[in-house]
Motif scaffolding. Structure first.
Motif, mmCIF file in Angstrom:
data_model
loop_
_atom_site.group_PDB
_atom_site.id
_atom_site.type_symbol
_atom_site.label_atom_id
_atom_site.label_comp_id
_atom_site.label_asym_id
_atom_site.label_seq_id
_atom_site.Cartn_x
_atom_site.Cartn_y
_atom_site.Cartn_z
ATOM 1 N N ALA A 1 0.798 -1.183 0.055
ATOM 2 C CA ALA A 1 0.089 -0.044 -0.075
ATOM 3 C C ALA A 1 0.918 1.116 0.131
ATOM 4 C CB ALA A 1 -0.961 -0.033 1.160
ATOM 5 N N LEU A 2 1.981 1.106 0.814
ATOM 6 C CA LEU A 2 2.888 2.430 0.651
ATOM 7 C C LEU A 2 3.477 2.712 -0.633
ATOM 8 C CD1 LEU A 2 4.477 1.708 4.273
ATOM 9 C CD2 LEU A 2 2.751 3.713 3.800
ATOM 10 N N LYS A 3 3.820 1.705 -1.142
ATOM 11 C CA LYS A 3 4.531 1.820 -2.649
ATOM 12 C C LYS A 3 3.528 2.364 -3.493
ATOM 13 C CE LYS A 3 7.815 -1.981 -2.359
ATOM 14 N NZ LYS A 3 8.005 -3.531 -2.704
ATOM 15 N N LYS A 4 2.125 1.947 -3.467
ATOM 16 C CA LYS A 4 1.198 2.525 -4.339
ATOM 17 C C LYS A 4 0.817 4.026 -4.193
ATOM 18 C CE LYS A 4 -0.708 -1.967 -5.758
ATOM 19 N NZ LYS A 4 -1.980 -2.791 -6.098
ATOM 20 N N LEU A 5 0.887 4.354 -2.910
ATOM 21 C CA LEU A 5 0.459 5.648 -2.433
ATOM 22 C C LEU A 5 1.817 6.320 -2.896
ATOM 23 C CD1 LEU A 5 -0.681 5.175 1.413
ATOM 24 C CD2 LEU A 5 -1.979 6.402 -0.537
ATOM 25 N N GLN A 6 2.730 6.043 -2.775
ATOM 26 C CA GLN A 6 4.034 6.881 -3.566
ATOM 27 C C GLN A 6 3.827 7.225 -4.675
ATOM 28 O OE1 GLN A 6 5.814 8.763 -1.527
ATOM 29 N NE2 GLN A 6 7.302 9.204 -2.862
ATOM 30 N N ILE A 7 3.462 6.096 -5.462
ATOM 31 C CA ILE A 7 3.431 6.198 -7.071
ATOM 32 C C ILE A 7 2.298 7.215 -7.260
ATOM 33 C CG2 ILE A 7 2.716 4.797 -8.893
ATOM 34 C CD1 ILE A 7 4.104 2.421 -7.677
ATOM 35 N N LEU A 8 1.337 7.139 -6.680
ATOM 36 C CA LEU A 8 -0.083 7.863 -7.027
ATOM 37 C C LEU A 8 0.679 9.287 -6.832
ATOM 38 C CD1 LEU A 8 -2.972 6.246 -5.482
ATOM 39 C CD2 LEU A 8 -2.803 6.689 -7.685
ATOM 40 N N ARG A 9 1.312 9.591 -5.646
ATOM 41 C CA ARG A 9 1.881 11.275 -5.503
ATOM 42 C C ARG A 9 2.668 11.692 -6.451
ATOM 43 N NH1 ARG A 9 0.813 9.633 0.322
ATOM 44 N NH2 ARG A 9 3.158 8.901 0.495
ATOM 45 N N THR A 10 3.620 10.807 -6.644
ATOM 46 C CA THR A 10 4.818 11.101 -7.585
ATOM 47 C C THR A 10 4.739 11.182 -8.947
ATOM 48 O OG1 THR A 10 5.833 9.025 -7.495
ATOM 49 C CG2 THR A 10 6.424 10.632 -5.638
ATOM 50 N N LYS A 11 4.124 9.930 -9.503
ATOM 51 C CA LYS A 11 4.054 9.920 -10.884
ATOM 52 C C LYS A 11 2.593 10.320 -11.366
ATOM 53 C CE LYS A 11 7.065 5.878 -11.208
ATOM 54 N NZ LYS A 11 7.401 4.541 -11.828
#
Length: 960
Positions: free
Chosen positions: A216-226
């Motif tokens: 979940a943390l990885k996907k949250l980071q992808i949503l915010r950055t990419k």
């Protein structure tokens, strides 16, 4: 059992499986736990079919006895008795477990006194043979459902040496055993010392994300950055660590100021402590805003929505006061208070967290967070990952009043009658145990809750009713009493569906109609949070005569596909999510079966509801592939509704899409109705290739089929051409040609051994709407085709309709309408059997012998001299059958048009005989014979057919 069958099975299992005929029903077989079957399922099937039994496990755990109890209750009704041999070795078996064994109605329990009794054996006596399971499995949840176990299953006859040795050894054990009684338990309890489990000492570890949290943390980071998302939603079942997940993400984000918002004051302090464990820092960095406290200047503010959303309080904060705001239990954001909050603040990032985004009201939670779902773990996922406590679901019949069971129309006097209370408590006493820490009881009415609480208390089960009229402080005190053991049950209507955590709860009692999967999950989830010494949760569901009973198997298995065949199969499942068990008594199972059979699952209303639900989640119009990928609906269901010609027709009715030319609509209906099922991917691959290029030679098509591991011969190439030319459908469908449904103009034409789209289709593909639907059908069909073995025509134990069989046998025309139970065409005769284990009015009676043969009848009137019978029996000069017999079986007529393919059958020539059958009051002659299965039926299919024996089928059928 014939000696020869056993000899063949033993020789195949122990000497040479190629030379001799293997039979899993008799031959030696290794039994372990895997993705498709468990040790318990084998033992349960043996119990349900045996004449007597001896279970001899040294170690037994109380929670695994729940599934055994309902199985033995069924055996007790049939007069089947057995023995349990166990021990007090090493103190593994607890006094509480021995107390539970005393409840078993048809079992003699003996404590073997042989020093070091450490046996793990299970023995069953059937009519003509005995079966033994000997190996590594004790009677514990892990051993019978999940662990990597090794158990040998082997059968023998009474005169066999192995059977005699087993009988002698069991007799020796029994001679040296004490019969379990209350005196033994009392003495055992006095001296009982629980075994000390030595575990390696572990150094205190730093808090770190678990597997789910890491993803979940990885996907949250992808949503915010990419993707530059400003909002996101986490969907996670209760008890899966949402709070720590939020804290870990806040740590990664490192906001200057952070706001946490929830609607319950009770959890503010606990949440603050959890965040501080992850984020660190001094206590003065953390502030509470709610419950009389207004600490609004701290770096991390934890607020209740009730305090924060007051206009005068919101005015004290700047719009950009916080750069990260987390809204817990985000399904409440539709409320006016949350709307004020979200309208006021403008953080850099919003995170919503909820276990139940789907609301029974119309508010769109997904839209509130821009349809950005960062991660989703359902209740089913959490159970499968063992993040929650496993459960044992028992479906029992609710009380009957003068022959009528509780229904939606039941009066208060019926719901609270002393006889019903007695019935409920009797079931709780049998399936529950003395170590239970407390339970939640969900009923249908507030006055019912109050009356039941009073009645329960009077019978020695201290209980308290809670309704939405009780204050939050009253509810808090009631929960504290339950946790302290001062109360046994809290009885409520719906107020504890969410927003309350009582980890010690290990019983969930359902005394109401299952209104929706959402509510079922919410109520089930109240008991699944892990707690010290809590091994499992008892879910006791009192099933009345409710129209919504069809929802129960759907809710238990997380099956969102509104498909009757799947729900009927779900009803047969006894193990789900690795460690959870499901059992019904015979009457409640029958009620659910009848509800499934009588419910129009493909009703337009349900299809529209599923469409709207998925549209909310995705934030756009969903396509067929979305329904498949999101496990929302079986994409094939849109052609099952008689008032719809596919998914495009639904969208058109909902006024979501513009109208296409009639011919274009016919093409889409053909593709969806005939090819979407993926049962043969040849046509789909050809259409996909033609979308990429204007034409495809037969040589290229052959190569394409080989690349995709598809069988290829002249017959299937001709069949593909007949299908895509629509000539296959030039047959009567009622009063019209089926071809009229799709039009007579071919989809694909062949010229000079080259395939190409019809010119009309090429023109339609210029229309964006038509092309989108066209591609979506092919994509979905290819996804569904993964369930079928493309290298052969039929896949063992998959389901097929008669029309599917006509197509896959490469017949030039669809003759499914007059096909009935069988038809000889050249060198093949498909046979369709609706299993009828009982003698019926029309005289047919199927019998499965030794799990390797089934008795089957020709049509009547027929004799041994009839042409088709002679064709079926014909052999070549080498004694081989001239006609292939692909065999298809369905358990009941409720399975609609689909049959399980069970392989190529062969006829036992010794079994062929003429019989006189009574049909419609007249005697008619038919020929009966035994069809030998290609392979013994798998355990799950045996269970489905066995269940069919309990369902009445007194109506005549024309399949034979």
């Amino acid at each position: 059992m014939e000696n020869e069958a056993l000899k063949e099975a033993l020789l195949a299992g122990l000497i040479d499986s190629e030379q001799y005929e293997a039979n899993d029903n008799y031959g030696p077989k290794l039994i372990t736990n895997n993705a498709t079957e468990t040790v318990w399922e084998y033992l349960q099937q043996e119990l349900l079919t045996c004449q007597k039994f001896v279970l001899a496990p040294a170690f037994i755990t109380s929670e695994m006895l729940v599934a055994l109890k309902i199985t033995l209750a069924q055996l007790s009704q049939k007069g089947v008795h057995g023995t349990i041999l166990t021990s007090d070795y090493l103190g593994f078996n607890t006094p509480e477990m021995f107390t539970e064994l005393l409840k078993l109605p048809n079992v003699t329990v003996k404590i073997v006194q042989t020093p070091g009794f450490h046996a793990k054996g299970y023995f069953f006596w059937h009519k003509d043979h005995q079966t033994a399971y000997i190996g590594s499995s004790n009677f514990t949840r892990q051993a019978l459902l999940k662990n990597s176990e090794l158990n040998l299953k082997i059968s023998s006859q009474t005169k066999g040496r192995l059977a005699q040795e087993i009988f002698t050894q069991l007799a020796n054990f029994e001679q040296e055993a004490l019969v379990l009684d209350q005196t033994f338990i009392t003495n055992y309890r006095k001296n009982y010392v629980a075994p000390v489990i030595q575990r390696p000492k572990q150094q205190p570890s730093k808090l770190a994300p678990n597997k789910m949290q890491t993803e979940a943390l990885k996907k949250l980071q992808i949503l915010r950055t990419k993707e530059k998302a400003k909002k996101a939603l986490i969907i996670s079942a209760t008890g899966t660590g949402k709070t720590y997940l939020g804290a870990f993400d806040v740590k990664n984000y490192a906001p200057k100021r952070f706001l946490y918002v929830v609607h319950r004051e009770q959890i503010l302090h606990k949440t603050l402590e959890s965040f501080q464990k992850v984020l660190g820092g001094a206590r003065f960095d953390y502030g509470i805003y709610g419950g009389g406290q207004h600490e609004k200047k701290t770096k991390y503010v934890f607020a209740t929505i009730q305090a924060l959303a007051r206009p005068e309080n919101l005015a004290q904060f700047a719009a950009d006061e916080f750069d990260y705001i987390l809204v817990d239990e985000a399904h409440h954001v539709g409320a006016a208070s949350y709307q004020r909050l979200m309208a006021h603040f403008e953080p850099a990032f919003w995170l919503g967290m909820t276990a139940t985004p789907e609301r029974l009201d119309d508010f769109d939670v997904y839209q509130a967070f821009d349809h950005q779902i960062a991660y989703e773990i359902s209740l089913a996922d959490a159970l499968a990952e063992e993040m929650l406590c496993p459960f044992d679901y028992i479906g029992v019949t609710d009380y009957e009043f003068l022959g009528e069971t509780v229904s939606e129309k039941a009066t208060l006097s019926q719901l609270t009658a002393p006889e019903r209370v007695k019935h409920i408590l009797k079931q709780l006493a049998y399936y529950g145990n003395e170590t239970s820490r407390g339970g939640l009881v969900f009923c249908s009415r507030q006055d019912e809750a109050k009356a039941l609480a009073k009645a329960f208390s009077a019978q020695g089960y201290p209980s308290l009713a809670l309704t939405n009229n009780d204050s939050s402080s009253a509810r808090k005190k009631a929960v504290q009493k339950l946790e302290a053991g001062q109360l046994k049950y809290l009885i409520t209507v719906d107020i504890f569906n969410e927003g309350i955590d009582i980890p010690c709860v290990d019983q969930v009692v359902l005394l109401r109609n299952t209104q929706s999967k959402i509510v079922f999950d919410q109520q089930l989830g109240r008991g699944l949070r892990r707690f010290p010494q809590k091994e499992s949760v008892l879910v006791l569901d009192f099933i009345g005569n409710y129209k919504n009973n069809y929802l129960i198997p759907q809710a238990l298995t997380n099956d969102r596909f509104l498909n009757k065949d799947r729900l009927l199969a779900d009803l047969k499942k006894t193990v789900v999510y690795h460690l959870a068990t499901i059992n019904f008594d015979l009457i409640s199972r029958q009620r659910i079966f009848e509800a499934i059979a009588s419910t129009k699952l493909d009703a337009l209303k349900r299809l529209r509801q599923s469409y709207e639900r998925l549209k909310k989640k995705l934030g756009r119009t969903p396509w067929r592939y979305d329904f498949y990928q999101e496990n929302e609906l079986d994409p094939q269901i849109f052609t099952q509704n008689q008032n719809l010609n596919g998914y495009y027709a639904l969208l058109k009715r909902l006024k979501v899409v513009a109208a296409l030319p009639k011919k274009a609509e016919q093409y889409l209906y053909f593709l969806e109705n005939e090819l979407l099922n993926g049962k043969r991917k040849h046509e789909l691959l050809l259409l996909e290739a033609l979308l990429a290029k204007n034409s495809l030679s037969q040589t290229e098509f052959r190569q394409l089929l080989r690349q995709n591991n598809c069988y290829c011969d002249e017959q299937v190439l001709a069949s593909v051409q007949e299908i895509l030319s629509l000539r296959f459908f030039a047959v009567k469908a009622g009063k019209t040609l089926r071809q009229d449904l799709y039009g007579k103009e071919p989809l694909v034409v062949v010229k000079d051994e080259t395939y190409m789209f019809n010119e009309t289709v090429r023109n339609f593909l210029q229309l964006e709407l038509f092309k989108t639907h066209f591609i979506d059908i092919i994509k979905t069909g290819l996804a569904l085709s993964a369930e079928y073995a493309s290298e052969r025509r039929f896949t063992l134990y998959q389901k097929y309709t008669r029309k599917d069989v006509c197509r896959l046998l490469d017949w030039p025309k669809d003759i499914s309408a007059p096909l009935y139970g069988y038809r000889v065409v050249a060198d093949v005769c498909p046979i369709f059997i609706t299993y009828r284990p009982q003698t019926l009015k029309h005289g047919y009676q199927n019998e499965i012998t030794n799990n390797e043969q089934i008795k089957w009848y020709t049509r009547s009137p027929r004799s041994l001299a009839s042409k088709e019978v002679q064709e079926l029996l014909a052999q070549d000069e080498k004694g081989r059958a001239k006609v292939q017999l692909p065999l298809f079986i369905k358990p009941t007529d409720a399975f609609q048009a689909e049959f399980y393919y069970v392989g190529q059958a062969t006829i036992d020539p010794k079994s062929v005989q003429e019989e006189e059958l009574l049909k419609n009051g007249k005697k008619r002659k038919a020929v009966s014979m035994k069809l030998c299965f290609e392979k013994p039926l798998p355990l799950w299919l045996q269970a489905e057919l066995k269940a069919a024996e309990h369902q009445s089928q007194d109506r005549s059928d024309h399949e034979y």
